[in-house]
Design a protein around this motif. Structure first.
Motif, PDB file in Angstrom:
ATOM      1  N   LEU A 260     -27.309 -29.606 -11.787  1.00  0.00           N
ATOM      2  CA  LEU A 260     -28.133 -28.702 -10.978  1.00  0.00           C
ATOM      3  C   LEU A 260     -29.100 -29.551 -10.168  1.00  0.00           C
ATOM      4  O   LEU A 260     -29.317 -30.732 -10.486  1.00  0.00           O
ATOM      5  N   GLY A 261     -29.723 -28.926  -9.169  1.00  0.00           N
ATOM      6  CA  GLY A 261     -30.811 -29.599  -8.488  1.00  0.00           C
ATOM      7  C   GLY A 261     -32.027 -29.583  -9.404  1.00  0.00           C
ATOM      8  O   GLY A 261     -32.130 -28.736 -10.279  1.00  0.00           O
ATOM      9  N   LYS A 262     -32.969 -30.513  -9.179  1.00  0.00           N
ATOM     10  CA  LYS A 262     -34.178 -30.467 -10.015  1.00  0.00           C
ATOM     11  C   LYS A 262     -35.037 -29.266  -9.631  1.00  0.00           C
ATOM     12  O   LYS A 262     -35.813 -28.772 -10.419  1.00  0.00           O
ATOM     13  N   GLN A 263     -34.849 -28.776  -8.410  1.00  0.00           N
ATOM     14  CA  GLN A 263     -35.759 -27.768  -7.881  1.00  0.00           C
ATOM     15  C   GLN A 263     -35.120 -27.077  -6.675  1.00  0.00           C
ATOM     16  O   GLN A 263     -34.445 -27.730  -5.891  1.00  0.00           O
ATOM     17  N   ALA A 264     -35.349 -25.792  -6.574  1.00  0.00           N
ATOM     18  CA  ALA A 264     -34.916 -25.080  -5.363  1.00  0.00           C
ATOM     19  C   ALA A 264     -36.109 -25.080  -4.416  1.00  0.00           C
ATOM     20  O   ALA A 264     -37.227 -24.746  -4.830  1.00  0.00           O
ATOM     21  N   ILE A 265     -35.887 -25.448  -3.148  1.00  0.00           N
ATOM     22  CA  ILE A 265     -37.041 -25.648  -2.254  1.00  0.00           C
ATOM     23  C   ILE A 265     -37.665 -24.340  -1.785  1.00  0.00           C
ATOM     24  O   ILE A 265     -38.686 -24.349  -1.130  1.00  0.00           O
ATOM     25  N   ASP A 266     -37.049 -23.189  -2.121  1.00  0.00           N
ATOM     26  CA  ASP A 266     -37.684 -21.927  -1.716  1.00  0.00           C
ATOM     27  C   ASP A 266     -38.753 -21.484  -2.721  1.00  0.00           C
ATOM     28  O   ASP A 266     -39.882 -21.204  -2.368  1.00  0.00           O
ATOM     29  N   THR A 267     -38.410 -21.487  -4.002  1.00  0.00           N
ATOM     30  CA  THR A 267     -39.386 -20.996  -4.987  1.00  0.00           C
ATOM     31  C   THR A 267     -40.035 -22.126  -5.786  1.00  0.00           C
ATOM     32  O   THR A 267     -40.983 -21.886  -6.539  1.00  0.00           O
ATOM     33  N   ASP A 268     -39.504 -23.357  -5.649  1.00  0.00           N
ATOM     34  CA  ASP A 268     -40.096 -24.530  -6.320  1.00  0.00           C
ATOM     35  C   ASP A 268     -40.274 -24.334  -7.828  1.00  0.00           C
ATOM     36  O   ASP A 268     -41.274 -24.778  -8.391  1.00  0.00           O
ATOM     37  N   ASN A 269     -39.337 -23.668  -8.470  1.00  0.00           N
ATOM     38  CA  ASN A 269     -39.525 -23.356  -9.892  1.00  0.00           C
ATOM     39  C   ASN A 269     -39.355 -24.564 -10.814  1.00  0.00           C
ATOM     40  O   ASN A 269     -40.081 -24.717 -11.778  1.00  0.00           O
ATOM     41  N   ASN A 270     -38.363 -25.386 -10.536  1.00  0.00           N
ATOM     42  CA  ASN A 270     -38.099 -26.573 -11.362  1.00  0.00           C
ATOM     43  C   ASN A 270     -37.977 -26.189 -12.843  1.00  0.00           C
ATOM     44  O   ASN A 270     -38.704 -26.711 -13.687  1.00  0.00           O
ATOM     45  N   GLN A 271     -37.114 -25.237 -13.147  1.00  0.00           N
ATOM     46  CA  GLN A 271     -36.985 -24.831 -14.546  1.00  0.00           C
ATOM     47  C   GLN A 271     -35.596 -24.355 -14.937  1.00  0.00           C
ATOM     48  O   GLN A 271     -35.301 -24.221 -16.123  1.00  0.00           O
ATOM     49  N   THR A 272     -34.720 -24.109 -13.957  1.00  0.00           N
ATOM     50  CA  THR A 272     -33.424 -23.510 -14.303  1.00  0.00           C
ATOM     51  C   THR A 272     -32.584 -24.453 -15.171  1.00  0.00           C
ATOM     52  O   THR A 272     -31.980 -24.024 -16.155  1.00  0.00           O
ATOM     53  N   GLY A 273     -32.547 -25.734 -14.802  1.00  0.00           N
ATOM     54  CA  GLY A 273     -31.768 -26.700 -15.584  1.00  0.00           C
ATOM     55  C   GLY A 273     -32.268 -26.797 -17.014  1.00  0.00           C
ATOM     56  O   GLY A 273     -31.484 -26.821 -17.968  1.00  0.00           O
TER      57      GLY A 273
ATOM     58  N   VAL B 155     -21.148 -27.372 -11.026  1.00  0.00           N
ATOM     59  CA  VAL B 155     -22.315 -27.651 -10.178  1.00  0.00           C
ATOM     60  C   VAL B 155     -22.928 -26.333  -9.710  1.00  0.00           C
ATOM     61  O   VAL B 155     -22.227 -25.480  -9.160  1.00  0.00           O
ATOM     62  N   ALA B 156     -24.231 -26.181  -9.927  1.00  0.00           N
ATOM     63  CA  ALA B 156     -24.918 -24.957  -9.508  1.00  0.00           C
ATOM     64  C   ALA B 156     -25.550 -25.169  -8.147  1.00  0.00           C
ATOM     65  O   ALA B 156     -26.321 -26.116  -7.960  1.00  0.00           O
ATOM     66  N   VAL B 157     -25.197 -24.309  -7.192  1.00  0.00           N
ATOM     67  CA  VAL B 157     -25.762 -24.453  -5.849  1.00  0.00           C
ATOM     68  C   VAL B 157     -26.488 -23.174  -5.443  1.00  0.00           C
ATOM     69  O   VAL B 157     -26.027 -22.076  -5.723  1.00  0.00           O
TER      70      VAL B 157
ATOM     71  N   ALA C 176     -17.935 -25.261  -8.319  1.00  0.00           N
ATOM     72  CA  ALA C 176     -19.268 -24.899  -7.801  1.00  0.00           C
ATOM     73  C   ALA C 176     -19.550 -23.447  -8.140  1.00  0.00           C
ATOM     74  O   ALA C 176     -18.658 -22.603  -8.053  1.00  0.00           O
ATOM     75  N   VAL C 177     -20.791 -23.163  -8.529  1.00  0.00           N
ATOM     76  CA  VAL C 177     -21.150 -21.790  -8.884  1.00  0.00           C
ATOM     77  C   VAL C 177     -22.459 -21.408  -8.210  1.00  0.00           C
ATOM     78  O   VAL C 177     -23.364 -22.238  -8.092  1.00  0.00           O
ATOM     79  N   THR C 178     -22.528 -20.162  -7.720  1.00  0.00           N
ATOM     80  CA  THR C 178     -23.802 -19.669  -7.192  1.00  0.00           C
ATOM     81  C   THR C 178     -24.045 -18.247  -7.651  1.00  0.00           C
ATOM     82  O   THR C 178     -23.100 -17.509  -7.936  1.00  0.00           O
ATOM     83  N   ILE C 179     -25.319 -17.889  -7.704  1.00  0.00           N
ATOM     84  CA  ILE C 179     -25.724 -16.519  -8.015  1.00  0.00           C
ATOM     85  C   ILE C 179     -26.504 -16.049  -6.802  1.00  0.00           C
ATOM     86  O   ILE C 179     -27.501 -16.691  -6.424  1.00  0.00           O
ATOM     87  N   GLY C 180     -26.061 -14.968  -6.181  1.00  0.00           N
ATOM     88  CA  GLY C 180     -26.774 -14.504  -4.996  1.00  0.00           C
ATOM     89  C   GLY C 180     -25.975 -13.467  -4.246  1.00  0.00           C
ATOM     90  O   GLY C 180     -24.926 -13.017  -4.714  1.00  0.00           O
TER      91      GLY C 180
ATOM     92  N   MET D 116     -27.566 -24.834   1.982  1.00  0.00           N
ATOM     93  CA  MET D 116     -27.547 -25.187   0.562  1.00  0.00           C
ATOM     94  C   MET D 116     -28.849 -25.933   0.235  1.00  0.00           C
ATOM     95  O   MET D 116     -29.287 -26.783   1.021  1.00  0.00           O
ATOM     96  N   ASN D 117     -29.458 -25.605  -0.890  1.00  0.00           N
ATOM     97  CA  ASN D 117     -30.658 -26.304  -1.339  1.00  0.00           C
ATOM     98  C   ASN D 117     -30.382 -27.820  -1.342  1.00  0.00           C
ATOM     99  O   ASN D 117     -29.366 -28.256  -1.897  1.00  0.00           O
ATOM    100  N   PRO D 118     -31.237 -28.647  -0.726  1.00  0.00           N
ATOM    101  CA  PRO D 118     -30.949 -30.091  -0.631  1.00  0.00           C
ATOM    102  C   PRO D 118     -30.665 -30.769  -1.981  1.00  0.00           C
ATOM    103  O   PRO D 118     -29.803 -31.642  -2.057  1.00  0.00           O
TER     104      PRO D 118
HETATM  105  P1  AMP Z   1     -35.257 -23.882  -9.711  1.00  0.00           P
HETATM  106  O1  AMP Z   1     -35.414 -24.012 -11.194  1.00  0.00           O
HETATM  107  O2  AMP Z   1     -35.248 -22.441  -9.223  1.00  0.00           O
HETATM  108  O3  AMP Z   1     -36.236 -24.724  -8.928  1.00  0.00           O
HETATM  109  O4  AMP Z   1     -33.795 -24.395  -9.329  1.00  0.00           O
HETATM  110  C1  AMP Z   1     -33.272 -25.603  -9.833  1.00  0.00           C
HETATM  111  C2  AMP Z   1     -31.769 -25.625  -9.651  1.00  0.00           C
HETATM  112  O5  AMP Z   1     -31.183 -24.535 -10.383  1.00  0.00           O
HETATM  113  C3  AMP Z   1     -31.243 -25.450  -8.230  1.00  0.00           C
HETATM  114  O6  AMP Z   1     -31.252 -26.675  -7.506  1.00  0.00           O
HETATM  115  C4  AMP Z   1     -29.803 -24.990  -8.509  1.00  0.00           C
HETATM  116  O7  AMP Z   1     -28.989 -26.090  -8.891  1.00  0.00           O
HETATM  117  C5  AMP Z   1     -30.008 -24.080  -9.732  1.00  0.00           C
HETATM  118  N1  AMP Z   1     -30.203 -22.690  -9.284  1.00  0.00           N
HETATM  119  C6  AMP Z   1     -31.361 -22.008  -9.128  1.00  0.00           C
HETATM  120  N2  AMP Z   1     -31.130 -20.769  -8.653  1.00  0.00           N
HETATM  121  C7  AMP Z   1     -29.783 -20.662  -8.491  1.00  0.00           C
HETATM  122  C8  AMP Z   1     -28.895 -19.639  -8.029  1.00  0.00           C
HETATM  123  N3  AMP Z   1     -29.344 -18.456  -7.619  1.00  0.00           N
HETATM  124  N4  AMP Z   1     -27.558 -19.909  -8.013  1.00  0.00           N
HETATM  125  C9  AMP Z   1     -27.086 -21.111  -8.437  1.00  0.00           C
HETATM  126  N5  AMP Z   1     -27.866 -22.108  -8.863  1.00  0.00           N
HETATM  127  C10 AMP Z   1     -29.181 -21.888  -8.904  1.00  0.00           C
END
Ligand code: AMP
Length: 249
Positions: A115-128, A5-7, A60-64, A35-37
């Protein structure tokens, strides 16, 4: 089946965002982070799969930055078994994050990555989506329901105007939508237990991934302030204002 799980650590959704005086970025000084909702929903789904006996381990994995370990501890308190922190102080863009997660997928070989569909800070919706492409795995994005059935995963996707059920062959990537579940709150004993759960710390260099930014953030601006409302004395006055001031009639 292992679930990865990516958080992401982001500004708490209750906080009113402030922009730095020079407009170079959002001001993070003394701001509550969380944590991003959509990642909370991802952790909840993974933990539910473990409770059902479908998943055997939740990672659980995070990058930051170092502080992002707080969000990993939250994931551990919510039921993840162990955590991986890929530590960087750089602003990691989606492609770099996806490359690092792809290394995680390669090393951990999870049956399912959420993964989440979107991170609420940058709203990228593309990482997954990028992770699915880099790992060569099928993806079920905007999931409002998931069910593992042997080697396949049934995913109900939320799309404009309806639902789209799809079937994926495991291993697969899923991104969570709002209605997938309602995340639980961490209980105090679980928060205490989480402190002792294992956390592996690595750097992007350990994984051979370059994090340096290829996108330059030019400017951040606050949305225009909304004007206060007024009370009108009668329907006639309202209609008059809508016609002559707002000019919407
Ligand atoms: P984004 O594509 O940036 O809107 O993020 C979509 C999802 O990708 C997030 O909800 C996380 O599950 C994962 N993600 C984005 N950035 C990170 C990060 N720095 N570390 C871990 N997971 C991330």
């Amino acid at each position: 089946m292992k679930v990865l799980v990516a958080v992401k650590r982001v500004i708490d959704y209750n906080v009113k965002i402030r922009v730095k005086a020079d407009h170079s970025d959002v001001d993070l000084t003394n701001v509550k982070m969380a944590m991003n909702p959509f990642c909370e929903i991802a952790v909840e789904e993974a933990v539910r799969l473990k409770e059902k006996g479908v998943a055997t381990e939740v990672v659980a994995v995070t990058i930051g930055p170092k502080a992002a370990q707080e969000q990993l501890r939250t994931a551990l308190a919510l039921g993840a078994d162990r955590a991986i922190h890929i530590e960087t102080d750089e602003r990691a863009e989606s492609l770099a994050v996806a490359k690092l997660l792809a290394k995680g997928v390669e090393e951990e070989q999870p049956g399912l990555t959420i993964l989440g569909k979107q991170a609420i800070d940058t709203d990228n919706n593309q990482t997954g989506q990028m992770l699915a492409a880099l790992s060569g795995l099928p993806q079920g994005t905007f999931a409002s329901e998931v069910a593992v059935d042997g080697d396949t995963l049934q995913v109900t996707r939320e799309i404009d105007g309806g639902l789209q059920p799809v079937e994926l062959t495991l291993p697969a990537i899923v991104t969570t939508d709002l209605r997938l579940n309602e995340p639980r709150y961490a209980k105090l004993p679980d928060i205490m237990k989480a402190k002792k759960k294992p956390m592996d710390v690595k750097t992007p260099a350990d994984l051979g991934v370059e994090v340096a930014s290829k996108v330059t953030l030019l400017k951040v601006e606050s949305p225009a302030e909304r004007k206060g409302g007024i009370k009108v004395g009668s329907v006639d006055e309202l209609v008059d204002k809508l016609k002559n001031e707002a000019k919407v009639l």
